[in-house]
Design a protein around this motif. Structure first.
Motif, short mmCIF file in Angstrom:
data_model
loop_
_atom_site.label_atom_id
_atom_site.label_comp_id
_atom_site.label_asym_id
_atom_site.label_seq_id
_atom_site.Cartn_x
_atom_site.Cartn_y
_atom_site.Cartn_z
N UNK A 29 1.00 -1.11 0.04
CA UNK A 29 -0.07 0.05 -0.06
C UNK A 29 0.86 1.27 0.06
N UNK A 30 0.34 2.32 -0.61
CA UNK A 30 1.12 3.64 -0.66
C UNK A 30 0.27 4.70 0.10
N UNK A 31 0.69 5.82 0.15
CA UNK A 31 -0.23 6.79 0.79
C UNK A 31 0.10 8.06 0.56
N UNK A 32 -0.61 8.90 0.72
CA UNK A 32 -0.56 10.36 0.18
C UNK A 32 -1.13 11.30 1.33
N UNK A 33 -0.67 12.57 1.30
CA UNK A 33 -1.02 13.47 2.59
C UNK A 33 -1.38 14.85 2.05
N UNK A 34 -2.57 15.49 2.10
CA UNK A 34 -2.85 16.85 1.72
C UNK A 34 -3.71 17.36 2.78
N UNK A 35 -3.44 18.70 3.19
CA UNK A 35 -4.38 19.40 4.23
C UNK A 35 -5.65 19.82 3.54
N UNK A 73 -5.69 27.33 9.88
CA UNK A 73 -6.08 27.40 8.40
C UNK A 73 -6.57 26.07 7.84
N UNK A 74 -6.02 25.11 8.54
CA UNK A 74 -6.52 23.54 8.27
C UNK A 74 -7.42 22.97 9.11
N UNK A 75 -8.57 22.67 8.82
CA UNK A 75 -9.56 22.03 9.55
C UNK A 75 -9.26 20.71 9.72
N UNK A 76 -9.01 19.99 8.76
CA UNK A 76 -8.56 18.38 8.69
C UNK A 76 -7.23 17.92 8.03
N UNK A 77 -6.79 16.98 8.52
CA UNK A 77 -5.58 16.53 7.73
C UNK A 77 -6.32 15.33 6.59
N UNK A 78 -5.91 15.25 5.46
CA UNK A 78 -6.49 14.30 4.51
C UNK A 78 -5.34 13.39 3.92
N UNK A 79 -5.45 12.12 4.40
CA UNK A 79 -4.63 11.11 3.80
C UNK A 79 -5.56 10.07 2.90
N UNK A 80 -4.56 9.46 1.87
CA UNK A 80 -5.17 8.44 1.13
C UNK A 80 -4.20 7.48 1.34
N UNK A 81 -4.92 6.09 1.58
CA UNK A 81 -4.19 4.94 1.61
C UNK A 81 -4.50 4.20 0.63
N UNK A 82 -3.58 3.64 -0.50
CA UNK A 82 -4.23 2.72 -1.57
C UNK A 82 -3.42 1.56 -1.44
N UNK A 83 -4.29 0.60 -1.98
CA UNK A 83 -3.81 -1.11 -1.73
C UNK A 83 -3.67 -1.52 -3.30
N UNK A 84 -2.93 -2.76 -3.42
CA UNK A 84 -2.88 -3.48 -4.42
C UNK A 84 -3.82 -4.17 -4.46
N UNK A 85 -4.69 -4.67 -5.69
CA UNK A 85 -5.75 -5.35 -5.85
C UNK A 85 -5.18 -6.95 -5.81
N UNK A 120 -8.80 -0.91 -4.32
CA UNK A 120 -9.40 -0.44 -3.11
C UNK A 120 -8.40 0.40 -2.39
N UNK A 121 -9.03 1.63 -1.75
CA UNK A 121 -8.27 2.84 -1.43
C UNK A 121 -9.01 3.46 -0.28
N UNK A 122 -8.32 3.98 0.81
CA UNK A 122 -9.01 4.60 1.82
C UNK A 122 -8.90 6.23 1.64
N UNK A 123 -9.84 7.05 2.13
CA UNK A 123 -9.70 8.39 2.41
C UNK A 123 -9.84 8.64 3.79
N UNK A 124 -8.73 9.13 4.46
CA UNK A 124 -8.93 9.26 5.72
C UNK A 124 -8.79 10.65 6.16
#
Length: 428
Positions: free
Chosen positions: A2-8, A55-67, A111-115
């Motif tokens: 799985x890989x991840x990404x972050x954006x405020x 300025x940031x209300x939430x931290x937004x992470x994405x976690x992506x998995x291999x099928x 499949x991937x998650x938005x956190x």
């Protein structure tokens, strides 16, 4: 792996609406700390940050998995992906409220998650300072989200990316880079939705879906701004002879000073190029072909059943159609001489009526099939046991988070009661 990404996220409400969908239809599995339906999480995020300088209300992470590890069509796999997303959120921010929405509608349908994590510590009342980056930072010994994710994968016996090559960002990763309510974000959202439409099997289908979007009404009851896709062939430069895509959208707000806002599609997302869109086209075509093949098989099966039923009706009830071969074989056995029956029985015991080599090969094949079956059963059992351990771990993490929140609220009530008692002292 799985890989991840972050954006405020400066607007948790907008981000929550996007990852849930306008009709709360995008999430195939959802877990969160804030009770209530859509909007409850972002309302709490707004309430906790509106009176601060954040300025940031939430931290937004994405976690992506291999099928290869998780099948997007298997509900149990999807739930396990969602549990892993919740555990990652709590691993990084144990004292903050989170929302995990699992998708299977992206490019490749993996499949991937938005956190989403509210930028507020329930323990300290301060903004979150941990895991604000993808990579680790040497300064201040700051850890990145990918390191936390890799640790979690190892804990659950899942593979870890050895060397992460950064692919061009897709729209879900780039969306937060564009201003909320702006025409660039609207173009990206609409183009993303058009590519995800099953009818977009080629460019003509994509343009037809975009044209259908132009007839829809917005939240204000007015027709949405008209958008179109322009696809000329470059005459010079590195892309000479190649098709390039540009999006135009009606500019009623005067953002561009022209009647239309123009944006090169690749500047929004790599998905919005001819090459990137082809992955969506191929997937939709494959699904369409599979559906056609499935419908054809069903029609053929229905036709065969009808022929058998018609033959049975024509034969009447006299048993003219041999639908019970076991009865016929029993009659044949009764007609065979006893000596021949005994000889056949001996041959069956010695080699199933075939030569020794053939019988040995059959036994060998049976052994291989049995071993393969046993291995699959064992792997399936181990997988289910691990999935149950993951779910149990996720339940414990949720229970611990709820316990901490309850203790915090009880402590606040206690402090409030003490202050009230002091306010009503003797002589007041």
């Amino acid at each position: 792996m799985s890989t991840t990404h972050y954006s405020p996220s400066a607007n948790a409400a907008d981000t929550e609406r996007y990852i849930r969908g306008k009709e709360d239809e995008r999430g195939v599995a959802i877990t969160g700390d804030v009770p209530g339906g859509p909007g409850a999480f972002s309302a709490r995020a707004r309430a906790l940050t509106q009176n601060t300088k954040r300025d940031v209300e939430a931290l937004h992470y994405r976690q992506s998995f291999s099928d290869d590890e998780f099948d997007p069509k298997n509900p149990e796999d999807v739930q396990r992906v969602n549990d892993l997303g919740y555990q990652l959120a709590k691993k990084m921010h144990p004292n903050a409220d989170c929302l995990v929405v699992s998708h299977v509608d992206g490019r490749g349908k993996k499949p991937h998650n938005h956190i989403l994590v509210i930028n507020h510590s329930n323990r300290t009342g301060k903004a979150l300072s941990d895991y604000p980056t993808f990579h680790d930072r040497k300064a201040g010994n700051q850890r990145g989200v990918q390191s936390a994710n890799d640790e979690l994968m190892r804990e659950h016996g899942l593979s870890v990316v050895k060397r992460l090559e950064h692919a061009p960002k897709d729209w879900e990763l780039r969306r937060e880079d564009f201003a909320e309510g702006g025409l660039d974000r609207e173009m990206g959202d609409r183009m993303s939705a058009a590519l995800a439409d099953p009818r977009a099997v080629d460019k003509a289908g994509l343009e037809a879906v975009i044209e259908e979007q132009n007839q829809q009404l917005g939240d204000d009851g007015e027709r949405v701004p008209r958008m179109r896709l322009h696809s000329p062939v470059s005459k010079k430069g590195k892309r000479a002879g190649q098709e390039t895509w540009t999006l135009y959208i009606e500019d009623r707000r005067g953002e561009s000073g022209r009647a239309e806002r123009r944006k090169r599609a690749s500047a929004l997302s790599a998905d919005f190029t001819p090459e990137g869109a082809q992955a969506f086209f191929d997937y939709h075509q494959q699904q369409e072909e599979q559906e056609h093949e499935r419908s054809t098989r069903q029609a053929e099966a229905a036709e065969r059943a009808e022929r058998i039923a018609a033959a049975a009706r024509q034969s009447g009830d006299d048993g003219g159609v041999d639908l019970d071969p076991r009865r016929r074989r029993g009659a044949e056995r009764e007609a065979r001489p006893a000596g021949r029956a005994a000889e056949e029985a001996r041959r069956v015991r010695e080699g199933h009526g075939r030569g020794d080599d053939e019988a040995a090969g059959a036994d060998h094949g049976l052994g291989v099939d049995l071993l393969a079956l046993q291995r699959r059963v064992r792997e399936d059992r181990e997988y289910r046991e691990q999935a149950e351990r993951d779910r149990e771990h996720a339940r414990r993490v949720r229970a611990e988070s709820q316990r901490r929140e309850l203790e915090r609220r009880v402590a606040e009530l206690g402090r409030g009661g003490a202050e009230e008692s002091r306010g009503y002292g003797i002589g007041d």
